[in-house]
Design a protein around this motif. Structure first.
Motif, PDB file in Angstrom:
ATOM      1  N   ASP A 132       1.096  -0.839  -0.035  1.00 21.05           N
ATOM      2  CA  ASP A 132       0.171  -0.182   0.218  1.00 21.05           C
ATOM      3  C   ASP A 132       0.482   1.024  -0.025  1.00 21.05           C
ATOM      4  O   ASP A 132       1.937   1.352   0.653  1.00 21.05           O
ATOM      5  N   ALA A 133       0.312   2.076  -0.217  1.00 16.88           N
ATOM      6  CA  ALA A 133       1.443   3.717  -0.974  1.00 16.88           C
ATOM      7  C   ALA A 133       0.316   4.721  -0.727  1.00 16.88           C
ATOM      8  O   ALA A 133      -0.050   4.980  -1.787  1.00 16.88           O
ATOM      9  N   GLU A 134      -0.271   5.055   0.747  1.00 18.17           N
ATOM     10  CA  GLU A 134      -1.244   6.168   0.599  1.00 18.17           C
ATOM     11  C   GLU A 134      -0.640   7.716  -0.083  1.00 18.17           C
ATOM     12  O   GLU A 134      -1.477   8.101  -0.818  1.00 18.17           O
ATOM     13  N   ASN A 135       0.727   7.869  -0.555  1.00 20.63           N
ATOM     14  CA  ASN A 135       1.164   8.638  -1.499  1.00 20.63           C
ATOM     15  C   ASN A 135       2.371   8.627  -1.862  1.00 20.63           C
ATOM     16  O   ASN A 135       3.081   7.390  -1.655  1.00 20.63           O
ATOM     17  N   LEU A 136       2.720   9.339  -3.196  1.00 23.91           N
ATOM     18  CA  LEU A 136       4.417   8.565  -3.662  1.00 23.91           C
ATOM     19  C   LEU A 136       5.352   9.597  -3.447  1.00 23.91           C
ATOM     20  O   LEU A 136       5.989   9.370  -3.680  1.00 23.91           O
ATOM     21  N   ASP A 137       5.203  10.148  -2.329  1.00 23.04           N
ATOM     22  CA  ASP A 137       6.083  11.248  -1.444  1.00 23.04           C
ATOM     23  C   ASP A 137       7.980  10.250  -1.705  1.00 23.04           C
ATOM     24  O   ASP A 137       8.890  10.765  -1.438  1.00 23.04           O
ATOM     25  N   TRP A 138       7.443   9.539  -0.993  1.00 25.18           N
ATOM     26  CA  TRP A 138       8.474   8.192  -0.744  1.00 25.18           C
ATOM     27  C   TRP A 138       9.267   7.640  -1.194  1.00 25.18           C
ATOM     28  O   TRP A 138      10.532   7.520  -0.964  1.00 25.18           O
ATOM     29  N   VAL A 139       8.655   7.648  -2.224  1.00 24.97           N
ATOM     30  CA  VAL A 139       9.871   6.922  -3.544  1.00 24.97           C
ATOM     31  C   VAL A 139       9.539   8.525  -4.568  1.00 24.97           C
ATOM     32  O   VAL A 139      10.238   8.178  -5.657  1.00 24.97           O
ATOM     33  N   ASN A 140       9.160   9.432  -4.535  1.00 23.87           N
ATOM     34  CA  ASN A 140       9.746  10.986  -5.304  1.00 23.87           C
ATOM     35  C   ASN A 140       9.137  10.459  -6.897  1.00 23.87           C
ATOM     36  O   ASN A 140       9.950  10.664  -7.494  1.00 23.87           O
ATOM     37  N   PHE A 141       8.141  10.429  -6.347  1.00 27.05           N
ATOM     38  CA  PHE A 141       6.816   9.912  -7.911  1.00 27.05           C
ATOM     39  C   PHE A 141       6.078  10.544  -7.958  1.00 27.05           C
ATOM     40  O   PHE A 141       4.659  10.191  -8.457  1.00 27.05           O
ATOM     41  N   ASN A 142       5.161  11.675  -7.027  1.00 24.97           N
ATOM     42  CA  ASN A 142       4.375  12.163  -6.545  1.00 24.97           C
ATOM     43  C   ASN A 142       3.936  13.587  -7.782  1.00 24.97           C
ATOM     44  O   ASN A 142       5.176  13.578  -8.285  1.00 24.97           O
ATOM     45  N   ASP A 143       2.593  13.356  -8.774  1.00 23.73           N
ATOM     46  CA  ASP A 143       2.973  13.964 -10.031  1.00 23.73           C
ATOM     47  C   ASP A 143       3.316  13.142 -11.122  1.00 23.73           C
ATOM     48  O   ASP A 143       3.519  14.623 -11.396  1.00 23.73           O
TER      49      ASP A 143
END
Length: 75
Positions: free
Chosen positions: A39-50
Protein backbone atom coordinates in the motif's frame (compact mmCIF):
# COMPACT_ATOMS: atom_id res chain seq x y z
CA UNK A 1 0.20 16.28 -18.30
CA UNK A 2 1.14 13.40 -16.01
CA UNK A 3 -1.65 11.90 -13.97
CA UNK A 4 -1.36 11.64 -10.22
CA UNK A 5 -1.48 8.08 -9.01
CA UNK A 6 -1.61 6.62 -5.54
CA UNK A 7 -1.78 2.87 -5.18
CA UNK A 8 -3.06 0.53 -2.57
CA UNK A 9 -4.58 -2.76 -1.71
CA UNK A 10 -2.46 -5.11 -3.79
CA UNK A 11 -3.46 -8.63 -2.85
CA UNK A 12 -1.53 -11.82 -3.36
CA UNK A 13 -3.49 -14.79 -4.64
CA UNK A 14 -2.06 -18.18 -3.89
CA UNK A 15 1.65 -18.77 -3.71
CA UNK A 16 4.35 -17.14 -5.73
CA UNK A 17 5.68 -13.68 -6.18
CA UNK A 18 4.03 -10.75 -4.52
CA UNK A 19 1.93 -8.58 -6.82
CA UNK A 20 3.54 -5.34 -7.97
CA UNK A 21 2.63 -2.22 -9.84
CA UNK A 22 5.29 -0.34 -11.83
CA UNK A 23 4.87 3.37 -12.49
CA UNK A 24 6.69 5.16 -15.31
CA UNK A 25 7.21 8.90 -15.71
CA UNK A 26 6.80 8.71 -19.52
CA UNK A 27 4.01 7.26 -21.71
CA UNK A 28 4.35 3.73 -23.12
CA UNK A 29 6.33 2.35 -20.16
CA UNK A 30 9.32 4.58 -20.78
CA UNK A 31 11.52 6.74 -18.57
CA UNK A 32 12.19 6.54 -14.88
CA UNK A 33 10.20 3.87 -13.05
CA UNK A 34 9.37 2.80 -9.54
CA UNK A 35 8.02 -0.58 -8.42
CA UNK A 36 5.43 -0.64 -5.63
CA UNK A 37 4.63 -3.88 -3.79
CA UNK A 38 2.65 -2.58 -0.84
CA UNK A 39 0.00 0.00 0.00
CA UNK A 40 1.18 3.52 -0.76
CA UNK A 41 -1.08 6.26 0.57
CA UNK A 42 1.02 8.75 -1.38
CA UNK A 43 4.13 8.58 -3.56
CA UNK A 44 6.26 11.22 -1.85
CA UNK A 45 8.33 8.47 -0.18
CA UNK A 46 9.58 7.30 -3.59
CA UNK A 47 9.85 10.82 -5.03
CA UNK A 48 7.18 10.03 -7.64
CA UNK A 49 4.30 12.32 -6.66
CA UNK A 50 2.46 13.74 -9.70
CA UNK A 51 4.88 12.03 -12.10
CA UNK A 52 3.28 8.78 -13.32
CA UNK A 53 2.28 8.69 -16.99
CA UNK A 54 1.92 4.94 -17.48
CA UNK A 55 1.34 1.90 -15.27
CA UNK A 56 2.09 -1.81 -15.53
CA UNK A 57 0.35 -4.19 -13.11
CA UNK A 58 1.93 -7.56 -12.37
CA UNK A 59 -0.55 -9.67 -10.47
CA UNK A 60 -2.91 -9.01 -7.63
CA UNK A 61 -5.78 -6.58 -7.39
CA UNK A 62 -4.95 -2.90 -7.07
CA UNK A 63 -6.90 0.27 -6.51
CA UNK A 64 -5.30 3.30 -8.14
CA UNK A 65 -6.43 6.78 -7.05
CA UNK A 66 -5.57 10.19 -8.45
CA UNK A 67 -5.31 11.90 -5.05
CA UNK A 68 -3.40 11.09 -1.87
CA UNK A 69 -5.02 9.16 0.99
CA UNK A 70 -7.10 7.10 -1.49
CA UNK A 71 -9.19 10.11 -2.50
CA UNK A 72 -10.38 11.39 -5.83
CA UNK A 73 -11.26 9.09 -8.67
CA UNK A 74 -10.16 5.50 -7.94
CA UNK A 75 -10.22 2.47 -10.21
Amino acid sequence: APIRIFVGRGRRRGRGRAPTITLYDQPNYQGRSVVIDTDAENLDWVNFNDMASSIRVSGGQWEVCIDASYRGSCQ
